[in-house]
Design a protein around this motif. Structure first.
Motif, PDB file in Angstrom:
ATOM      1  N   CYS A   1       0.832  -1.210   0.000  1.00  0.00           N
ATOM      2  CA  CYS A   1       0.000   0.000   0.000  1.00  0.00           C
ATOM      3  C   CYS A   1       0.869   1.264   0.000  1.00  0.00           C
ATOM      4  O   CYS A   1       0.550   2.249  -0.684  1.00  0.00           O
ATOM      5  CB  CYS A   1      -0.936   0.002   1.203  1.00  0.00           C
ATOM      6  N   LEU A   2       1.959   1.243   0.748  1.00  0.00           N
ATOM      7  CA  LEU A   2       2.867   2.385   0.777  1.00  0.00           C
ATOM      8  C   LEU A   2       3.508   2.599  -0.593  1.00  0.00           C
ATOM      9  O   LEU A   2       3.597   3.735  -1.092  1.00  0.00           O
ATOM     10  CB  LEU A   2       3.946   2.158   1.835  1.00  0.00           C
TER      11      LEU A   2
ATOM     12  N   GLY B   1       0.893   3.820  -2.962  1.00  0.00           N
ATOM     13  CA  GLY B   1       0.557   5.187  -2.580  1.00  0.00           C
ATOM     14  C   GLY B   1       1.595   6.200  -3.033  1.00  0.00           C
ATOM     15  O   GLY B   1       1.263   7.348  -3.350  1.00  0.00           O
ATOM     16  N   LEU B   2       2.840   5.815  -3.088  1.00  0.00           N
ATOM     17  CA  LEU B   2       3.882   6.716  -3.582  1.00  0.00           C
ATOM     18  C   LEU B   2       3.710   7.000  -5.068  1.00  0.00           C
ATOM     19  O   LEU B   2       4.076   8.082  -5.551  1.00  0.00           O
ATOM     20  CB  LEU B   2       5.269   6.110  -3.309  1.00  0.00           C
TER      21      LEU B   2
ATOM     22  N   TYR C   1       0.573   6.778  -6.685  1.00  0.00           N
ATOM     23  CA  TYR C   1      -0.655   7.579  -6.756  1.00  0.00           C
ATOM     24  C   TYR C   1      -1.461   7.267  -5.499  1.00  0.00           C
ATOM     25  O   TYR C   1      -1.965   6.156  -5.339  1.00  0.00           O
ATOM     26  CB  TYR C   1      -1.441   7.242  -8.027  1.00  0.00           C
ATOM     27  N   TRP C   2      -1.574   8.243  -4.618  1.00  0.00           N
ATOM     28  CA  TRP C   2      -2.110   7.956  -3.281  1.00  0.00           C
ATOM     29  C   TRP C   2      -3.563   7.460  -3.267  1.00  0.00           C
ATOM     30  O   TRP C   2      -3.896   6.608  -2.435  1.00  0.00           O
ATOM     31  CB  TRP C   2      -1.950   9.180  -2.372  1.00  0.00           C
ATOM     32  N   PRO C   3      -4.483   7.912  -4.153  1.00  0.00           N
ATOM     33  CA  PRO C   3      -5.830   7.323  -4.119  1.00  0.00           C
ATOM     34  C   PRO C   3      -5.819   5.819  -4.415  1.00  0.00           C
ATOM     35  O   PRO C   3      -6.589   5.049  -3.830  1.00  0.00           O
ATOM     36  CB  PRO C   3      -6.585   8.100  -5.200  1.00  0.00           C
TER      37      PRO C   3
ATOM     38  N   GLY D   1      -3.365   3.772  -3.675  1.00  0.00           N
ATOM     39  CA  GLY D   1      -2.875   3.120  -2.459  1.00  0.00           C
ATOM     40  C   GLY D   1      -3.953   3.019  -1.405  1.00  0.00           C
ATOM     41  O   GLY D   1      -4.042   2.011  -0.679  1.00  0.00           O
ATOM     42  N   LEU D   2      -4.816   4.052  -1.301  1.00  0.00           N
ATOM     43  CA  LEU D   2      -5.906   4.028  -0.320  1.00  0.00           C
ATOM     44  C   LEU D   2      -6.937   2.955  -0.674  1.00  0.00           C
ATOM     45  O   LEU D   2      -7.403   2.225   0.197  1.00  0.00           O
ATOM     46  CB  LEU D   2      -6.560   5.406  -0.265  1.00  0.00           C
TER      47      LEU D   2
ATOM     48  N   ASN E   1      -8.818   0.926  -8.893  1.00  0.00           N
ATOM     49  CA  ASN E   1      -7.572   1.564  -9.334  1.00  0.00           C
ATOM     50  C   ASN E   1      -7.617   1.917 -10.816  1.00  0.00           C
ATOM     51  O   ASN E   1      -7.034   2.930 -11.247  1.00  0.00           O
ATOM     52  CB  ASN E   1      -6.383   0.650  -9.049  1.00  0.00           C
TER      53      ASN E   1
ATOM     54  N   ARG F   1      -2.257  13.801 -14.160  1.00  0.00           N
ATOM     55  CA  ARG F   1      -1.627  13.621 -12.844  1.00  0.00           C
ATOM     56  C   ARG F   1      -0.857  12.306 -12.741  1.00  0.00           C
ATOM     57  O   ARG F   1      -0.139  12.083 -11.765  1.00  0.00           O
ATOM     58  CB  ARG F   1      -2.699  13.677 -11.746  1.00  0.00           C
TER      59      ARG F   1
ATOM     60  N   ILE G   1      -0.376   0.348 -11.194  1.00  0.00           N
ATOM     61  CA  ILE G   1      -1.334   0.386 -10.079  1.00  0.00           C
ATOM     62  C   ILE G   1      -2.518  -0.539 -10.313  1.00  0.00           C
ATOM     63  O   ILE G   1      -3.205  -0.944  -9.367  1.00  0.00           O
ATOM     64  CB  ILE G   1      -1.827   1.832  -9.829  1.00  0.00           C
TER      65      ILE G   1
END
Length: 619
Positions: free
Chosen positions: A164-165, A168-169, A171-173, A175-176, A274, A286, A295
């Protein structure tokens, strides 16, 4: 991991968590090795995730047809992660299984020690099949907890957080979304199925234990069941129990299947989620198009770790039930040991040898009625005492009490002035040894069967013991001598050979006092008489005190004293305690007891032993 702090522990009862905590503590797990197994497992799974991510990036980047140099080290990384995944997985299995197997060995040793030091009624109250299930499959289930529950949970937790980390690096959404779906798969699915799994697994474990006990009872009693005509019914009962077990196994597999389905659903949600947020991010500029593939495809590998948590929850339930049975047995054994804690030491052995003395002794199993009372007897080195009486009168209970295995229900019993049940088992066994009627003969060599009584018996001593027991010719005819393997419970020996082998084992014991329970049982009259006579004469030649319980009277002329047990004629019921009705030498009893004299006459006519009447009948 501590079973009490596991996220799935609330689904277990308080007693199950306590039992699981203690059972896992008794495994004496090597924590550094377990941590090493977690690291190896996490690294192996991380290689799989990294392989998916790098491969996705490489394919997406190659689709743009850049120069080969632009692909960098990605092809080499694909090879590295592909090979390291298998290697690290093998290392994790090697370390984790070695840790679990050592722990299972420690737990099994602790259980054997508890049973060995427990009171006799604790062990005698268990069926052999039940003991087999507890020291076998139940301990295996507790050991499997390490490999199939704790290890997958730890690997999934570490890998999930790292993945997840990493996503998230990028693209943070994304990873969430991946974190939420991993929590749904790793916690939601097991929690949703663990309660139903608990019910199904507990029922399956009960049926499995019952099946083990019934199969062993049928195998060991096949001859008797065949003669009585009950073998077919027993086989039908075993088959019915096995059919029930198959149905329960199918039922127990349903929760794991539901957890697997939820895991696949969570993985699908993560991939689609994702993809949706990634496409909008690529459109808005982005996120690079190449990273969209990363992802979207990485979750396919990330959920490999959480897919094992559904079966892990079922294993947790299975191990909790096994731990309850193991801890119950250990605590029962420990309670009996504490209740009869060692508080006395035997005095130094005198030149005359040990002396066993009973006065007005009352005997019976704990929690049961008194079966015999008013027993007075003395046994010392060189003396020969026989106890006779009808079946079920309490002779075996009496001899177990004399050996210190049971506490008296009344009166006094001392071994050199000290109650034998208050003495440590090794110290008491150095002066008194008991050979029970159903003493086990092990599936090993003749020499090792004799070493059960004394571990340092040499081959020369073993041969002499066999000759003293009347097995000289048999020993000379053995194909491999003392290394000849005896079948399980002496199935390769005749009844007389088995009894004489047990006699040789009794003679091998260092104890100066020998207690023998029904040494001539199930033997023909002539063989039984020879065996009883040998027991009395060999013991006397060695300067040992011999006390034996027997139905045969003809060979008791070699005994110094014969005690005739029975119920007094004025006893109101058959449940009244037995006592000593007559005592004296063999010749004296023939003069004073009509029942004793009549029984001898029946033996002289070679009547079957079962037709011998109650010798306690008064004149």
């Amino acid at each position: 991991m501590n079973p009490a702090t596991s996220p799935l522990s609330p689904a277990l009862s308080a007693s199950e968590r306590r039992a699981l905590r203690r059972a896992v503590g008794l495994l004496h797990l090597d924590r550094p090795r377990f941590v090493l197994a977690v690291l190896a497992g996490t690294a192996g799974m991380a290689s799989a995730v990294a392989l998916s991510g790098v491969a996705a990036w490489l394919i997406a980047r190659a689709s743009q047809m850049p120069d080969v140099v632009a692909l960098g080290v990605a092809p080499v990384a694909v090879r590295l992660f592909g090979i390291s995944r298998s290697v690290l997985r093998y290392c994790e299995r090697l370390i984790s299984h070695d840790t679990a197997l050592k722990g299972m060995g420690a737990l099994r040793t602790r259980l054997y020690e508890a049973l060995a030091s427990a009171r006799s009624d604790t062990v005698a109250g268990l069926r052999r099949g039940d003991v087999l299930a507890r020291v076998g499959s139940d301990i295996d289930a507790v050991g499997d907890l390490v490999v199939r529950a704790y290890l997958p949970a730890a690997v999934a937790a570490v890998l999930g957080a790292a993945t997840c980390l990493g996503v998230g690096l990028v693209y943070w959404p994304a990873g969430l979304i991946l974190a939420v779906c991993l929590l749904l798969s790793g916690l939601g699915a097991p929690l949703a199925t663990i309660r139903s799994a608990r019910i199904a697994e507990q029922a399956r474990q009960r049926q499995s234990t019952e099946l083990s006990a019934e199969v062993l009872a049928t195998l060991e009693g096949a001859a008797e069941l065949t003669v009585s005509g009950h073998l077919a019914g027993s086989m039908r009962q075993v088959a019915s129990r096995e059919e029930n077990l198959v149905r329960l196994r199918d039922r127990a597999a349903v929760p794991a299947a539901i957890a697997a389905a939820m895991d696949v659903a969570a993985m699908g949600i993560a991939v689609v989620g994702n993809l949706v947020v990634g496409m909008s991010a690529v459109t808005a500029g982005r996120l690079g198009p190449v990273w969209l593939a990363v992802i979207v495809l990485v979750p396919l590998a990330a959920f490999e770790a959480t897919s094992a948590l559904g079966p892990a929850s079922v294993q947790l339930v299975r191990s909790a039930g096994a731990a309850c049975r193991i801890v119950e047995l250990i605590e029962t054994a420990e309670a009996g040991t504490q209740a009869s804690a060692v508080t006395r030491e035997l005095p130094a052995l005198s030149a005359r040898g040990p002396r066993l003395r009973a006065r007005n002794l009352a005997v019976g199993w704990p929690g049961g009625p008194i079966v015999a009372e008013g027993i007075d007897l003395d046994l010392q080195a060189g003396s020969r005492v026989a106890i006779v009486g009808p079946s079920g009168i309490g002779k075996s209970t009496l001899i177990a009490t004399l050996a210190g295995l049971l506490e008296p229900r009344g009166g006094s019993l001392t071994l050199d002035g000290v109650p034998p049940w208050q003495v440590s088992r090794p110290e008491a066994a150095a002066r008194v040894c008991l050979t029970a009627e159903d003493a086990h003969v092990f599936h090993t060599s003749v020499l090792e069967n004799l070493r059960v009584a004394r571990g340092d018996v040499t081959p020369a001593q073993a041969g002499e013991l066999l000759r003293q027991a009347g097995l000289g010719d048999w020993f000379e005819a053995l194909p491999d001598g003392l290394d000849t393997i005896i079948g399980t419970d002496a199935t390769t020996l005749s009844g007389g050979e088995r009894r004489r082998l047990l006699l040789a084992r009794a003679l091998a014991a260092p104890a100066p006092l020998m207690l023998l329970d029904e040494p001539g049982e199930h033997l023909d009259a002539a063989t039984a008489d020879r065996l009883v006579a040998d027991l009395l004469t060999v013991g006397a030649r060695q300067g040992r005190g011999t006390l034996l319980v027997t139905h045969r009277l003809s060979a008791l002329e070699h005994a110094d004293e014969v005690l005739v047990m029975g119920r007094p004629s004025q006893a109101a019921t058959e449940q009244a305690p037995a006592t000593i009705l007559h005592r004296g030498s063999h010749h004296e009893l023939k003069d004073v007891s009509e029942g004793y004299r009549w029984s001898l006459s029946q033996e002289d006519q070679d009547k079957p032993q079962d037709d011998v009447p109650d010798v306690s009948r008064t004149s």
